[in-house]
Design an enzyme around this catalytic site. Structure first.
Site, PDB file in Angstrom:
ATOM      1  N   GLU A 172      -6.393 -11.838   1.883  1.00 60.94           N
ATOM      2  CA  GLU A 172      -5.853 -13.193   1.957  1.00 60.94           C
ATOM      3  C   GLU A 172      -7.014 -14.191   2.066  1.00 60.94           C
ATOM      4  OE1 GLU A 172      -2.336 -13.851   1.858  1.00 60.94           O
ATOM      5  OE2 GLU A 172      -2.615 -11.811   1.189  1.00 60.94           O
ATOM      6  N   LYS A 187       5.544  -8.997   5.566  1.00 60.62           N
ATOM      7  CA  LYS A 187       6.152  -8.088   4.583  1.00 60.62           C
ATOM      8  C   LYS A 187       7.263  -7.243   5.215  1.00 60.62           C
ATOM      9  CE  LYS A 187       1.977  -7.903   1.763  1.00 60.62           C
ATOM     10  NZ  LYS A 187       0.673  -7.274   1.608  1.00 60.62           N
ATOM     11  N   GLY A 283      -4.171  -7.376  -5.430  1.00 62.57           N
ATOM     12  CA  GLY A 283      -4.994  -7.611  -6.625  1.00 62.57           C
ATOM     13  C   GLY A 283      -4.261  -8.538  -7.579  1.00 62.57           C
TER      14      GLY A 283
HETATM   15  N1  HSE Z   1      -3.845  -9.456   1.253  1.00 59.91           N
HETATM   16  C1  HSE Z   1      -2.742  -8.706   0.760  1.00 59.91           C
HETATM   17  C2  HSE Z   1      -3.093  -7.225   0.857  1.00 59.91           C
HETATM   18  C3  HSE Z   1      -2.454  -9.096  -0.650  1.00 59.91           C
HETATM   19  O1  HSE Z   1      -4.269  -6.914   1.055  1.00 59.91           O
HETATM   20  O2  HSE Z   1      -2.195  -6.391   0.762  1.00 59.91           O
HETATM   21  C4  HSE Z   1      -1.182  -8.532  -1.206  1.00 59.91           C
HETATM   22  O3  HSE Z   1      -0.060  -8.980  -0.505  1.00 59.91           O
END
Ligand code: HSE
Length: 357
Positions: A172, A187, A283
């Site tokens: 992020e 999530k 990604g």
């Molecule tokens: N920063 C998040 C990860 C990106 O590393 O999973 C995808 O949601």
């Protein structure tokens, strides 16, 4: 179909580039900050997008809750469909956003919010139509999985591997969200709400990987174990428990062998049994592909609407019991009890839920 893409970071840029090869979807606007508006289609005033009747669908590829949450509200209020990769904005209050959808009007698509390219949102919605989903858990963050995997296999230092994860476009904008478990928190909130058809709480135990050292990984490996950062939730009728925590796995398990930026989700279903989904969880191009699949679904007319949340869920932390390690001490109890103890000791904490034994 004409679309507008809000945000031109890792995901937004990939969406725009991949759509150049798709004659059925035209990017008419890209929302960008004024000093970065270098192309004709770039605008910095979102009202230009909302006022354009030719824009039926808005792609939100912005990071963080604000201003993304307000822009999604505004887009839906203007009758525009929203396809979003922004888990923070949706987890902030998914129900409030769904309330702005309507039966014959705008809807929300959010495949890219969880697990990058993995079609876990679609599968969760589909499986929950024919099964009761009794648990969902998974490796939901590519950055932390990449760090743990590379530290373990290559013996490299945390900070060095984090820099590589940032360079590869996994982390992020503020990597604290990855490292401290807040990205997984968003999530697991979204995925659990979709699995259980109701909005879950935002107030539950959340741990990251900041206390996991090479020494801890080596001592677990000596016992044939390793640790992975998991989002977990369990459900019994309308009660559920939820958390984000490093979980101990045998080195021979599927989860222990998930490499690099890959994620793996498990949806526990009453008829189908455990369904596992695996793929690149972070990604630009993998995540953009999930956004574009959602755009195809917009053309088909599916999507999340206000009637999706038809269950009043009750948080019951007693449902998530297990054993754990705090510092080097073995402990047992609910995740909530053990997390309180670990926080007071400010120590390394890993958990093994009873349902995974
Ligand atoms: N920063 C998040 C990860 C990106 O590393 O999973 C995808 O949601």
């Amino acid at each position: 179909m004409n679309v507008a893409v809000m945000g031109h970071g890792t995901v937004g840029r990939s969406v725009v580039r991949l759509l150049e090869n798709d004659p059925s979807i035209c990017v008419k606007y890209i929302l960008e900050i004024p000093e970065k508006c270098t192309e004709e289609k770039m605008v910095s005033d979102p009202e230009i997008i909302f006022a354009d009747a030719g824009i039926e669908t808005v792609v939100d590829a912005l990071p963080g809750v604000h201003p993304s949450f307000e822009l999604i509200q505004r887009a839906l209020s203007c009758g525009k469909n929203v396809v979003t990769s922004n888990k923070a904005a949706l987890a902030n209050d998914f129900r409030a956003l769904l309330d702005l959808t309507s039966e014959n009007g705008p809807k929300i698509w959010c495949e890219a919010t969880c697990g990058g390219t993995i079609p876990v949102i679609k599968e969760a919605a589909s499986l929950s139509g024919t099964n009761e989903i009794t648990h969902c858990y998974g490796i939901m963050n590519g950055t932390t999985n990449f760090i743990l995997d590379v530290m373990k296999k290559e013996g490299r230092e945390f900070t060095d591997v984090l820099l590589e994860a940032q360079r590869l476009g996994y982390a992020e904008a503020d990597p604290t969200a990855d490292i401290c478990g807040f990205d997984v928190k968003n999530k697991v909130i979204l995925l659990s709400s979709i699995c259980y058809h109701g909005m879950v709480t935002k107030d539950f135990p959340v741990f990251g990987i900041e206390k996991i050292s090479k020494e801890i990984l080596d001592s677990l490996a000596a016992e044939g174990k390793t640790v992975k950062l998991l989002g977990i939730s369990v459900r019994k009728e309308n009660r559920y428990a939820i958390g984000v925590v490093p979980v101990i796995f045998d080195v021979s398990s599927l989860e222990a062998n998930v490499p690099r930026n890959f994620n793996m989700f498990t949806l526990g279903c009453t008829n189908a049994g455990d369904v596992k989904l695996y793929g690149q969880g972070a990604g630009g191009d993998p995540t953009a592909d999930a956004v574009i699949r959602d755009l195809k679904d917009v053309q088909e007319g599916s999507g999340f609407g206000r009637s999706y949340f038809d269950c009043d869920l009750v948080y019951d932390p007693g449902l998530l019991k297990g054993e754990g390690i705090i510092d080097k001490e073995k402990v047992s109890g609910t995740l909530e009890e053990l997390s309180g103890l670990a926080c007071r000791k400010n120590a390394f904490f890993a958990f093994l839920p009873d349902f995974l034994k």
